[in-house]
Write an enzyme that holds these catalytic residues in place. Structure first.
Site, PDB file in Angstrom:
ATOM      1  N   ASP A  59       8.059   0.994  -9.414  1.00 23.23           N
ATOM      2  CA  ASP A  59       6.814   0.401  -9.913  1.00 23.23           C
ATOM      3  C   ASP A  59       7.122  -0.884 -10.681  1.00 23.23           C
ATOM      4  OD1 ASP A  59       3.858   0.943 -11.049  1.00 23.23           O
ATOM      5  OD2 ASP A  59       5.162   0.282 -12.677  1.00 23.23           O
ATOM      6  N   TYR A  99      13.449   7.254   5.559  1.00 25.34           N
ATOM      7  CA  TYR A  99      14.181   7.357   4.304  1.00 25.34           C
ATOM      8  C   TYR A  99      13.379   8.186   3.317  1.00 25.34           C
ATOM      9  CZ  TYR A  99      16.525   5.989  -0.009  1.00 25.34           C
ATOM     10  OH  TYR A  99      17.186   6.003  -1.212  1.00 25.34           O
ATOM     11  N   ARG A 149     -14.535 -27.112   4.547  1.00 23.24           N
ATOM     12  CA  ARG A 149     -15.782 -26.542   4.013  1.00 23.24           C
ATOM     13  C   ARG A 149     -16.437 -27.555   3.072  1.00 23.24           C
ATOM     14  NH1 ARG A 149     -16.026 -22.177  -0.769  1.00 23.24           N
ATOM     15  NH2 ARG A 149     -18.254 -21.754  -0.748  1.00 23.24           N
ATOM     16  N   GLY A 188     -18.146 -16.544   0.054  1.00 23.45           N
ATOM     17  CA  GLY A 188     -18.446 -15.321   0.782  1.00 23.45           C
ATOM     18  C   GLY A 188     -17.536 -15.030   1.969  1.00 23.45           C
ATOM     19  N   GLN A 243      12.964   9.699  -0.030  1.00 19.49           N
ATOM     20  CA  GLN A 243      13.316   9.767  -1.449  1.00 19.49           C
ATOM     21  C   GLN A 243      12.143  10.296  -2.287  1.00 19.49           C
ATOM     22  OE1 GLN A 243      15.459   6.475  -3.314  1.00 19.49           O
ATOM     23  NE2 GLN A 243      14.108   6.578  -5.079  1.00 19.49           N
ATOM     24  N   SER A 280       9.713   7.600  -9.408  1.00 18.27           N
ATOM     25  CA  SER A 280      10.693   6.643  -9.898  1.00 18.27           C
ATOM     26  C   SER A 280      11.991   7.263 -10.400  1.00 18.27           C
ATOM     27  CB  SER A 280      10.069   5.835 -11.044  1.00 18.27           C
ATOM     28  OG  SER A 280       8.858   5.272 -10.621  1.00 18.27           O
ATOM     29  N   GLU A 283       9.352   1.219  -4.158  1.00 15.60           N
ATOM     30  CA  GLU A 283      10.740   0.875  -4.542  1.00 15.60           C
ATOM     31  C   GLU A 283      10.837   0.494  -6.012  1.00 15.60           C
ATOM     32  OE1 GLU A 283      12.281   1.982  -2.271  1.00 15.60           O
ATOM     33  OE2 GLU A 283      10.831   1.709  -0.661  1.00 15.60           O
TER      34      GLU A 283
END
Lengths: 688, 688
Positions: free
Chosen positions: B439, B152, B325, B414, B154, B161, B437
């Site tokens: 912003d 597609y 943890r 970490g 565009q 935009s 698509e």
């Protein structure tokens, strides 16, 4: 390796691209101050910039430091590149006679976390500060001359932040005058250790000292780990690489693991400047229990100081590209997006934050110097304040910078997501700072503990001798009962208003924490979030204070820079209050109409700074080689850079040597993947 | 390829690691609800989960889809893997007779953005909805049968935009009954197009339609781009790959560029369901100017719907690892960090946000279905609301999820930074959703415009027919003058209070925007930030409303799930107000003591949900194959996984086939890099 611009002529030229260079020049010309003088101020003088540029010319022309293939590499190639660059950097040092500062400069310009980086920034300083003279004579010259290479082994597989819970032990064996090092179980393996994976010959190991069955807590030991003849690990040590890192970043570092099983070192290998063990197994204490934390303190100061520069770099790319990227018409012609409030409102605060963080962390570095001068004569009085301040600013500044880098990238639309923009690697590399050397959340407990002590002291007879950085807590009652006095938008620029608002919030949060702990008897572990909030508030007080001094200093030193620096200081304040608005409003000391005035003043201040946007990032003076960004190069030619960058990418457009593939060649992967897909036999699945 | 656990016995076993499995089982056992039933609810029934698992077993055992080397690959290998997986997935479809839904399921499980993904999720739907029956007969069967593959096109190099500013033109040539496609300049090249770089045979191209010199704006054209015989691009088209992406993510997609220079296609290749051009060059208009935006609308709905699952996945890994943890002692034994408020306070809200976003975007999907049903009979009445809602939720949900993934990673210390944690790739892959698509910042203007129209309508006689999603604007005067009525912490759980607080904020921001625009005459472009704030506030109203319906539905459908879902809904509300506190406080409608009550209730609600933490993420039912995380595997054995993962990493520990290197072998890179560094001659630099 680079694509000739002549590869483009088959494409028709573009008005947009022609505008790029013109647009950035026009934006540059609008600066209201001397970019050159601000750059000199930031670098500590013109001479230092020229000196930096001399080293830059050496590094950037060396093929080993070429960045053109950095995003094409496999894990193996990344590791090999890190080793190759390490070797070459030391060779260049020999060749050019670089001193330690020059080597640091070169390392900064190479702009990757090499397997030798920690040897340079941490191991050599530790050998200088934590060893006896006799120990220095054994190791320091070899370390300085790169005949041995060290790494710093503190973190273990299952333990990061809590030194008292390390599994690794160093047990004194009186019979042989040795320590026996044991990981004790595989979760006690040292893990994440930069340089350990492959290049290190030695490690400075943190292990719990055991004497006669008694645990004396974590201490440092100089441990040879690989043969200087064959580079193979010694028996009793299992070493390796911990594997790839997130975001594809910093794989060149070869972070490693090491498992010790009954490995012996001489007693004299315990770093013995402050604490030591006698031959008959008697422990001699250091002057202060936390003197051994010097390594972490040094790294925290260093991480905090990098934050301003990291954000400055992100802002440079974003502002330059936004100055040339035209979108959406206003009266016919498309407008550079930097002119739109939603863009400059997001980007200009990064410039302000960068300056304020540089001011704040320079002040921290000064405090750290004073501490070290004191330690040389066993004066440990500054240790608590230096510790608390380094935790506070490391946490606040590295988070601000990491979030800012990513926010700047997202403000650029799609191209920010290309590797060539420079942001992905920058973020991936930088964000490690948020979890190393004390997780950003956890270490704020240290700051909060310190502030609670100061608060207690402020309520006692010792009021006069409060540490300078938290002296505002002496006025806690006045602060928490005074309402904000703003009556017009510009009142928000008044220094007294700013100081009052920032210190009030910090003081209030300190009092709330003290109340929760002492009166409501909540357990400390239930108050981590409150510690974090307090530390952030205190950090803003520290930064504001340091920036105030910097602006005053500039007024004296170079008054032409005063207006723009003052405005940056104001922008930082207004933006900080806006982005932490809930914290400032929740006690009802600021009224709704005052918030509206804050937003109005923010808008005014931003507009006033807009003409200086490109000048301000030029003044950070990042070489194009360091930025390595299609979007942020100083010439503004973003779209041509994107094309060139695409054309040399393997394997579809070019081969690995940057030679364009012929359009007549069989497309990459056609025979193996694409033809068999498109030309496969009709399907015979069970359901049909 | 996998390392035998027997590689570990040379290391002593670990109590911590033994605890891992026990800890997760204990945490699991605390759930107060039926995990199985919640999972069935989320997946739409047990049968669907079983069906998913059948496809999972096919995919995960296929070596082409093995994830064991994914972080070791060069750019070339990443692209090759994307092509290989594309081929294999279509072969599996043939072999197992998968229908479209089953293929979608397999694609989700493969969990990478393949070069064929857009063909499946966008090109086939566009061919079905934007083509005439005659056009369908030309392309649809081949597309469904993977004999042709589309993309597609565009976005262009210099335009994202703004469709009206595309440079690419399709000019009707009456003499030959053809359109001539021109990029017009290199910045008009299509850019970023997924699949275009290598695999696509066709593209659906957005280009400005030019008839007799007049510009009719953007339209879609089906354009064959590569020969079906040789796969080479046709003359007049220059195609390539745009190069690597940030974070080392999604390189398998081969996003490409295409430059058109006088390339001709037949007139009948313009997608002509809604608009078309007659043989004599006359333009026939569509029923609504924005019917051609259907592709973007479909993708936005799809992106919004992914957000909840993306965040659910991030939460799954983080909560499982935090449950095993152990750090910091409490009365001797170290405690699983999930028990600490600063950990569960950060992680549990992600579970709540995931559920609320799933509810909200399911409602959006329902609205989109109604729109499509209408469009089939040329009823375009739902288009504005569907457009505004999709922009609002795409923007809000994809940002919430992206930020949440990264925040969850940072909460893990970490190890979150290791590639094997799964977060780096997840974030790198996912965050593209924030800029594609539309912003995320820019598209909120669409939502704001819609709300301003509704506000105008609410003030007029048409009050009754307000769109359901914004009907609260009818009560704008009552809303903006009512103060928050909370008197006790638990009052914050009252549905009416929640609705009032959320709608009041949105209504107030709508009124402020209208005032700025109409009374203060500020230009629209100066109000982007205000549009963004309004859209976020409206989005929270939409999500709260959808979640309220979901909780009611659950009360009817499976009342044992009601308490936990209700609590999640409450947590979402409390957390949303806390994290956007400034927005809620700046108008003075909430008093300081009410904020304290909010925090108190948040604390209570979090504690109440804590026992359900592991059960809740288990209910998201992500297969270990999909999570692909050392830290988040369902068995909880995080530390063993980290060891195994390290051992099989090339080139230092293992070779590329996962065979451990012998400890007696010469270390990797020794001869080439390390020996020459350590054993170099004494330095002779000029300065010495």
């Amino acid at each position: 390796m680079s694509i000739d611009r002549k590869a483009l002529p088959q494409l028709r030229p573009s008005v947009t691209a022609d505008n790029n260079a013109r647009d950035i020049a026009a934006a540059r010309a609008q600066a209201t101050f001397s970019v050159e003088r601000l750059a000199n101020y930031l670098y500590g003088g013109k001479q230092r910039r020229l000196h930096r540029d001399r080293i830059l010319r050496i590094v950037e022309k060396d093929p080993v430091f070429s960045k053109s293939t950095r995003y094409y590499r496999s894990l193996e190639e990344q590791i090999a590149a890190g080793l190759a660059q390490s070797r070459r950097l030391v060779e260049l040092r020999d060749q050019h006679g670089w001193n330690e500062a020059e080597f640091s400069q070169a390392l900064t310009l190479v702009d990757d976390f090499l397997p030798i980086t920690l040897h340079h920034i941490l191991i050599k300083p530790l050998l200088r500060t934590q060893c006896t003279p006799k120990q220095q004579s054994r190791w320091l010259k070899d370390a300085e001359d790169w005949r041995i290479i060290g790494c710093y082994a503190q973190t273990e597989l299952a333990h990061g932040s809590d030194l008292s819970k390390l599994e690794t032990t160093a047990t004194y064996i009186r019979e042989t005058d040795e320590f026996e090092i044991n990981s004790n179980s595989f979760t006690g393996s040292k893990w994440w250790i930069g340089g350990l994976g492959e290049i290190a010959t030695h490690t400075i190991l943190q292990a719990r000292l055991i004497l006669g069955g008694k645990d004396y807590g974590a201490h440092m030991f100089m441990v040879p780990i690989r043969s200087l003849d064959t580079h193979k690990p010694f028996p009793g040590i299992t070493i390796g690489n911990i594997g790839p890192k997130a975001f594809g970043a910093t794989n060149s570092t070869n972070n490693g693991f090491a498992y010790f099983d009954g490995y012996r070192i001489p007693r004299d290998n315990m770093l013995a400047k402050f604490a030591h063990v006698s031959k008959d197994g008697v422990y001699v204490s250091p002057p202060h229990a936390k003197v051994g934390y010097a390594g972490m303190l040094l790294l925290r100061v260093s991480l905090a100081r990098d934050a301003g520069w990291a954000l400055a770099r992100a802002a440079t790319i974003a502002i330059r590209y936004s100055a040339v990227r035209r979108q959406f018409a206003s009266a016919g012609e498309e407008v550079p997006v930097l002119q739109y409030p939603n863009v400059y409102r997001r980007l200009l605060p990064f410039v302000a934050q960068a300056h304020v963080m540089l001011a704040g962390t320079d002040a921290l570095a000064e405090l750290f110097s004073q501490l070290n001068a004191g330690l040389a004569t066993n004066d440990v009085s500054l240790l608590p304040e230096a510790h608390a301040t380094s935790c506070c600013l490391k946490s606040l500044c590295t988070k601000t910078a990491a979030d800012g880098i990513e926010e700047a990238r997202r403000a650029l639309g799609g191209h920010g997501y290309s590797a060539g923009s420079g942001y992905g690697a920058m973020y991936g590399h930088y964000v490690a700072s948020n979890t190393v050397e004390g997780d950003n959340f956890l270490i704020t407990q240290q700051t909060a503990r310190f502030l609670l002590k100061v608060l207690q002291q402020a309520n006692s007879a010792e009021k006069r001798s409060l540490p300078a950085s938290a002296a505002y807590l002496a006025h806690v009652k006045t602060l928490t009962t005074t309402k904000c006095t703003v009556e017009r938008p510009e009142d928000w620029l008044c220094m007294n208003v700013q100081e009052q608002v920032l210190t009030r919030r910090a003081a209030r949060l300190a009092v709330e924490l003290a109340t929760a702990l002492l009166q409501e008897r909540k357990p400390w572990q239930a108050l981590n979030t409150e510690c974090w909030r307090l530390s952030v508030a205190h950090g803003h007080v520290l930064l504001a204070s340091a920036m105030r001094h910097r602006v005053e200093e500039i007024m004296q030193a170079d008054s032409v820079l005063y207006p723009v620096m003052k405005r940056l200081s104001e922008l930082w304040f207004l933006h900080t209050v806006e982005t932490h608005l809930g914290d400032f409003l929740e006690d009802g000391s600021i009224a709704p109409h005052q918030v509206q005035m804050l937003r109005a003043q923010l808008s005014t201040t931003l507009s006033a700074l807009l003409p200086d946007a490109v000048g301000l990032v030029d003044a950070f003076d990042f070489p194009d080689y360091v930025l390595d960004s299609t979007l942020g190069r100083s010439d503004g030619r973003a779209y041509e850079n994107l094309w060139e960058n695409a054309l040399r990418a393997p394997p579809i457009n070019s081969d690995r040597n940057g030679n364009l593939r012929s359009l007549d060649a069989t497309p990459f992967g056609y025979e193996e993947y694409i033809r068999p897909l498109l030309k496969r036999p009709a399907r015979t699945g069970a359901k049909l």
